[in-house]
Motif scaffolding. Structure first.
Motif, PDB file in Angstrom:
ATOM      1  N   LEU A   1       0.828  -1.202   0.000  1.00 25.36           N
ATOM      2  CA  LEU A   1       0.000   0.000   0.000  1.00 25.36           C
ATOM      3  C   LEU A   1       0.863   1.254   0.000  1.00 25.36           C
ATOM      4  O   LEU A   1       0.585   2.220  -0.716  1.00 25.36           O
ATOM      5  CB  LEU A   1      -0.926  -0.014   1.215  1.00 25.36           C
ATOM      6  CG  LEU A   1      -1.853   1.193   1.382  1.00 25.36           C
ATOM      7  CD1 LEU A   1      -2.812   1.290   0.201  1.00 25.36           C
ATOM      8  CD2 LEU A   1      -2.628   1.092   2.684  1.00 25.36           C
ATOM      9  N   LYS A   2       1.938   1.244   0.786  1.00 25.11           N
ATOM     10  CA  LYS A   2       2.826   2.404   0.843  1.00 25.11           C
ATOM     11  C   LYS A   2       3.476   2.668  -0.510  1.00 25.11           C
ATOM     12  O   LYS A   2       3.594   3.820  -0.942  1.00 25.11           O
ATOM     13  CB  LYS A   2       3.901   2.185   1.908  1.00 25.11           C
ATOM     14  CG  LYS A   2       3.374   2.210   3.340  1.00 25.11           C
ATOM     15  CD  LYS A   2       4.494   1.978   4.335  1.00 25.11           C
ATOM     16  CE  LYS A   2       3.970   1.974   5.767  1.00 25.11           C
ATOM     17  NZ  LYS A   2       5.057   1.711   6.753  1.00 25.11           N
ATOM     18  N   SER A   3       3.904   1.596  -1.184  1.00 25.56           N
ATOM     19  CA  SER A   3       4.553   1.788  -2.482  1.00 25.56           C
ATOM     20  C   SER A   3       3.574   2.303  -3.526  1.00 25.56           C
ATOM     21  O   SER A   3       3.925   3.140  -4.367  1.00 25.56           O
ATOM     22  CB  SER A   3       5.175   0.467  -2.951  1.00 25.56           C
ATOM     23  OG  SER A   3       4.177  -0.518  -3.150  1.00 25.56           O
ATOM     24  N   ILE A   4       2.326   1.829  -3.460  1.00 21.70           N
ATOM     25  CA  ILE A   4       1.320   2.285  -4.425  1.00 21.70           C
ATOM     26  C   ILE A   4       0.957   3.743  -4.176  1.00 21.70           C
ATOM     27  O   ILE A   4       0.881   4.553  -5.107  1.00 21.70           O
ATOM     28  CB  ILE A   4       0.067   1.388  -4.351  1.00 21.70           C
ATOM     29  CG1 ILE A   4       0.389  -0.024  -4.845  1.00 21.70           C
ATOM     30  CG2 ILE A   4      -1.074   1.984  -5.172  1.00 21.70           C
ATOM     31  CD1 ILE A   4      -0.737  -1.010  -4.657  1.00 21.70           C
ATOM     32  N   LEU A   5       0.735   4.092  -2.902  1.00 19.15           N
ATOM     33  CA  LEU A   5       0.346   5.462  -2.584  1.00 19.15           C
ATOM     34  C   LEU A   5       1.468   6.455  -2.867  1.00 19.15           C
ATOM     35  O   LEU A   5       1.209   7.629  -3.120  1.00 19.15           O
ATOM     36  CB  LEU A   5      -0.071   5.553  -1.108  1.00 19.15           C
ATOM     37  CG  LEU A   5      -1.371   4.854  -0.729  1.00 19.15           C
ATOM     38  CD1 LEU A   5      -1.632   4.988   0.762  1.00 19.15           C
ATOM     39  CD2 LEU A   5      -2.551   5.413  -1.520  1.00 19.15           C
ATOM     40  N   GLY A   6       2.710   5.993  -2.812  1.00 18.99           N
ATOM     41  CA  GLY A   6       3.830   6.883  -3.068  1.00 18.99           C
ATOM     42  C   GLY A   6       4.156   7.072  -4.534  1.00 18.99           C
ATOM     43  O   GLY A   6       5.009   7.901  -4.880  1.00 18.99           O
ATOM     44  N   HIS A   7       3.481   6.343  -5.417  1.00 21.50           N
ATOM     45  CA  HIS A   7       3.751   6.453  -6.852  1.00 21.50           C
ATOM     46  C   HIS A   7       3.211   7.785  -7.381  1.00 21.50           C
ATOM     47  O   HIS A   7       2.104   8.199  -7.026  1.00 21.50           O
ATOM     48  CB  HIS A   7       3.092   5.291  -7.596  1.00 21.50           C
ATOM     49  CG  HIS A   7       3.619   5.097  -8.978  1.00 21.50           C
ATOM     50  ND1 HIS A   7       3.223   5.881 -10.043  1.00 21.50           N
ATOM     51  CD2 HIS A   7       4.525   4.217  -9.474  1.00 21.50           C
ATOM     52  CE1 HIS A   7       3.848   5.482 -11.132  1.00 21.50           C
ATOM     53  NE2 HIS A   7       4.644   4.477 -10.817  1.00 21.50           N
ATOM     54  N   PRO A   8       3.965   8.481  -8.237  1.00 15.01           N
ATOM     55  CA  PRO A   8       3.501   9.791  -8.746  1.00 15.01           C
ATOM     56  C   PRO A   8       2.149   9.729  -9.442  1.00 15.01           C
ATOM     57  O   PRO A   8       1.330  10.647  -9.298  1.00 15.01           O
ATOM     58  CB  PRO A   8       4.613  10.196  -9.723  1.00 15.01           C
ATOM     59  CG  PRO A   8       5.824   9.469  -9.238  1.00 15.01           C
ATOM     60  CD  PRO A   8       5.327   8.169  -8.686  1.00 15.01           C
TER      61      PRO A   8
ATOM     62  N   THR B   1      -0.307   7.716  -8.806  1.00 15.22           N
ATOM     63  CA  THR B   1      -1.333   7.592  -7.772  1.00 15.22           C
ATOM     64  C   THR B   1      -1.584   8.927  -7.099  1.00 15.22           C
ATOM     65  O   THR B   1      -2.736   9.306  -6.842  1.00 15.22           O
ATOM     66  CB  THR B   1      -0.906   6.552  -6.717  1.00 15.22           C
ATOM     67  OG1 THR B   1      -0.630   5.305  -7.357  1.00 15.22           O
ATOM     68  CG2 THR B   1      -2.001   6.356  -5.683  1.00 15.22           C
ATOM     69  N   LEU B   2      -0.524   9.664  -6.818  1.00 15.36           N
ATOM     70  CA  LEU B   2      -0.672  10.968  -6.170  1.00 15.36           C
ATOM     71  C   LEU B   2      -1.435  11.944  -7.058  1.00 15.36           C
ATOM     72  O   LEU B   2      -2.287  12.694  -6.570  1.00 15.36           O
ATOM     73  CB  LEU B   2       0.711  11.529  -5.822  1.00 15.36           C
ATOM     74  CG  LEU B   2       1.500  10.747  -4.765  1.00 15.36           C
ATOM     75  CD1 LEU B   2       2.888  11.351  -4.592  1.00 15.36           C
ATOM     76  CD2 LEU B   2       0.758  10.746  -3.434  1.00 15.36           C
TER      77      LEU B   2
ATOM     78  N   THR C   1      -6.501  14.781  -8.226  1.00 12.81           N
ATOM     79  CA  THR C   1      -7.610  15.080  -9.131  1.00 12.81           C
ATOM     80  C   THR C   1      -8.946  14.713  -8.498  1.00 12.81           C
ATOM     81  O   THR C   1      -9.915  15.486  -8.553  1.00 12.81           O
ATOM     82  CB  THR C   1      -7.434  14.317 -10.455  1.00 12.81           C
ATOM     83  OG1 THR C   1      -6.177  14.665 -11.042  1.00 12.81           O
ATOM     84  CG2 THR C   1      -8.557  14.654 -11.424  1.00 12.81           C
ATOM     85  N   LEU C   2      -9.004  13.523  -7.887  1.00 13.50           N
ATOM     86  CA  LEU C   2     -10.239  13.104  -7.229  1.00 13.50           C
ATOM     87  C   LEU C   2     -10.586  14.019  -6.062  1.00 13.50           C
ATOM     88  O   LEU C   2     -11.760  14.329  -5.824  1.00 13.50           O
ATOM     89  CB  LEU C   2     -10.102  11.656  -6.733  1.00 13.50           C
ATOM     90  CG  LEU C   2     -10.020  10.578  -7.815  1.00 13.50           C
ATOM     91  CD1 LEU C   2      -9.737   9.219  -7.183  1.00 13.50           C
ATOM     92  CD2 LEU C   2     -11.309  10.525  -8.620  1.00 13.50           C
ATOM     93  N   GLY C   3      -9.558  14.464  -5.334  1.00 12.57           N
ATOM     94  CA  GLY C   3      -9.800  15.371  -4.218  1.00 12.57           C
ATOM     95  C   GLY C   3     -10.382  16.700  -4.668  1.00 12.57           C
ATOM     96  O   GLY C   3     -11.332  17.210  -4.077  1.00 12.57           O
ATOM     97  N   LEU C   4      -9.825  17.267  -5.742  1.00 11.85           N
ATOM     98  CA  LEU C   4     -10.337  18.533  -6.259  1.00 11.85           C
ATOM     99  C   LEU C   4     -11.757  18.374  -6.799  1.00 11.85           C
ATOM    100  O   LEU C   4     -12.599  19.267  -6.624  1.00 11.85           O
ATOM    101  CB  LEU C   4      -9.404  19.055  -7.356  1.00 11.85           C
ATOM    102  CG  LEU C   4      -8.008  19.484  -6.894  1.00 11.85           C
ATOM    103  CD1 LEU C   4      -7.145  19.853  -8.091  1.00 11.85           C
ATOM    104  CD2 LEU C   4      -8.093  20.647  -5.914  1.00 11.85           C
TER     105      LEU C   4
END
Length: 239
Positions: free
Chosen positions: A197-204, A206-207, A212-215
């Motif tokens: 999960l950490k590696s996936i969330l840290g991928h550019p 994913t960020l 985009t989803l947050g905005l």
């Protein structure tokens, strides 16, 4: 497939995540007026659950992989009903925000466990079709629940909160109909889920996607929260 009772229960359970904010937004102006809430802060009652869903979905998903998805889904449905209906008994902003946050945490467990169970029920093309049904259900209920909340809450805003009680019969149905088909090797893989999960969330990529989803969520909830307040203030529109 659509007549499969297991699929219907999971679709109904997953749709509760859209109910979390949908049924409250139409009655927010009445809550502000009757409870004498500050409109600037009262809008958090509609969006508070989003924060706790985001915070609790990943760890509850990891927990579901380790102990079983059904063991996470059923308690989450029960807590969803309890925390959701508890909002009808609160008459101050801070207690309301607390139970709304707890409702979001329960919604995170429902989302993580129901998607996991849905993925384990089917394989190949059938799984893609089931996920398509899930997406369509979320879209439809995202429109239907605000209408239902406005209709039920037109008599009194508290009645809209009682809709969260639907989590209790769904918990009973889940216990009777669903079985956790999670393979043993999947449970063993749960110990590695944290690092993955950490590696996936840290991928550019994913960020960027999360940003985009947050905005998009900010734009959507700005309309969902403040449109009823504006209409109430300008034309005295009610739920």
């Amino acid at each position: 497939m659509l007549l499969d009772p297991r699929l219907l229960v999971l679709l109904a359970a997953g749709s509760l995540t859209t109910m979390a904010g949908g049924v409250v937004a139409p009655v927010l102006p009445e809550m502000v007026q009757q409870l004498h809430l500050n409109p600037a802060f009262a809008g958090n009652l509609v969006s508070m659950h989003c924060l706790t869903i985001a915070l609790f979905s990943p760890p509850l998903g990891i927990l579901a992989d380790r102990i079983g998805r059904l063991r996470v889904l059923i308690p989450s449905l029960i807590l969803y009903a309890l925390f959701g209906t508890a909002g009808a008994l609160m008459h101050e902003l801070v207690p309301l925000l607390v139970v709304r946050g707890l409702l979001g945490a329960a919604s995170g467990g429902i989302a993580a466990a129901s998607l996991g169970l849905l993925g384990s029920l089917y394989e190949g093309e059938a799984r893609s079709q089931a996920l398509g049904y899930a997406t369509s259900t979320l879209t439809i209920t995202g429109i239907a629940f605000p209408l239902l909340g406005g209709w039920v809450g037109s008599t009194h805003w508290q009645f809209a909160f009682y809709l969260y009680g639907l989590g209790l019969p769904l918990a009973l149905l889940a216990g009777l109909i669903l079985k956790d088909n999670q393979p043993l090797q999947a449970k063993a893989m749960g110990t590695d889920s944290g690092s993955k999960l950490k590696s996936i969330l840290g991928h550019p990529h994913t960020l960027r996607l999360l940003l985009t989803l947050g905005l998009a969520s900010v734009s959507m909830y700005a309309v969902v929260i403040y449109a009823p307040l504006y209409l109430k203030a300008t034309i005295q529109a009610s739920a």
